[in-house]
Enzyme design. Structure first.
Site: not given
Length: 305
Positions: A67-68, A65
């Site tokens: 945001d990672h 994902h």
């Protein structure tokens, strides 16, 4: 600068805020650097934290994902720009190889850094790093996600009074540690006689996941646990639906697992007051609690005993 510390580079979840960057966590461990989940903006956060790209020896992605992982291109390109001389090992879910390839080569650049890819395909031992044994456990999230644990090998603590009584001093102390036995005059001194067991320290990283067996397994007796607390208990149904933990659940796991220092992070932007996470976690966990903020440094606690 602490020899063992966590440098928090970002603490937001899906959307960053004015005060929280996307994820990013650098574990510094006796000269080794482990960069976990470099979200968008990680390169700049490292600059603000005073962390050079050369401090990173391993990059570990829990899942793909954005945001990672969207900070990965900038970090890798900065390594090439800075001329990082040592190889950097990258761990990530093998099922997301296509995404890693896109991130690794997102734009044209002078690709000079040596990035060794070691994708993760299942639970178990990943590597024997100079810092310790690195392991992975599959978590429960809408996309394949892994948590990580670093375990220092058990060792011994030398006992000064017994060393003195046995006549062992100076360079002979190191020799005894290396060889396990030392001749002192007419006496043979064995390591066990002048030392005590010293359990290795443990670090665990548990990001996006609903509650599953891997969470307490990774957290077990961790000296420092970094764990997501995206939601508060009032929104537990949302946490379960989207594959996340609440602060209460994370704190309960930490208490049951014997964690010494608990670091909560990955907060949803829906919550304006971080004190709510502290209040909720304190209902379950009475140890050293950190509700993480960007650019914070959290020392690995001193050895127990």
């Amino acid at each position: 600068m602490a020899a063992r510390e966590l440098v928090v580079l970002g603490t937001a979840s899906q959307a960053p805020t004015r005060t929280r960057n996307h994820n990013g966590y650098l574990l510094r461990w006796d000269g080794r650097g482990f960069l976990f989940d470099p979200g968008e903006g990680t390169q700049r956060q490292m600059l603000l934290a005073g962390v050079p790209s050369s401090a990173v020896h391993r990059i570990l992605l829990s899942h793909f994902h954005g945001d990672h992982c969207l900070g990965l291109p900038g970090v890798v390109q900065r390594m090439s720009l800075d001329g990082v001389a040592h190889p950097v090992v990258a761990h990530y879910p093998a099922s997301g190889q296509v995404f890693f390839d896109r991130l690794r080569h997102a734009t044209p650049f002078a690709d000079l850094a040596e990035v060794r890819e070691e994708p993760v395909s299942g639970d178990g031992r990943l590597a024997d790093d100079p810092a310790g044994v690195l392991e992975a456990c599959r978590l429960s999230h809408p996309v394949e996600s892994f948590g990580y644990r670093l375990t220092e090998p058990d060792g011994v603590r030398m006992l000064p009074d017994r060393l003195a009584g046995a006549g062992v001093a100076g360079p002979d102390v190191g020799r005894l540690q290396r060889e396990g036995v030392l001749r002192v005059g007419e006496r043979t001194v064995r390591l066990a006689e002048v030392s005590a067991p010293r359990p290795g320290q443990r670090f665990a990283f548990v990001m996006d996941t609903r509650m599953c067996d891997a969470v307490p397994a990774l957290a077990d007796r961790a000296d420092l646990l970094v764990i997501e607390a995206t939601f508060l208990a009032a929104d537990e149904a949302l946490a379960e639906r989207y594959g996340h933990l609440t602060a209460r659940r994370a704190a309960r796991v930490a208490a049951q697992a014997g964690v010494r220092t608990l670091v909560l992070t990955h907060f949803s932007q829906r919550y304006a007051d971080p004190r709510a996470f502290t209040d909720e976690a304190r209902e379950e966990f009475d140890g050293d609690l950190v509700v993480a903020t960007d650019l914070q440094r959290v020392p690995v606690p001193a050895r127990a005993g």
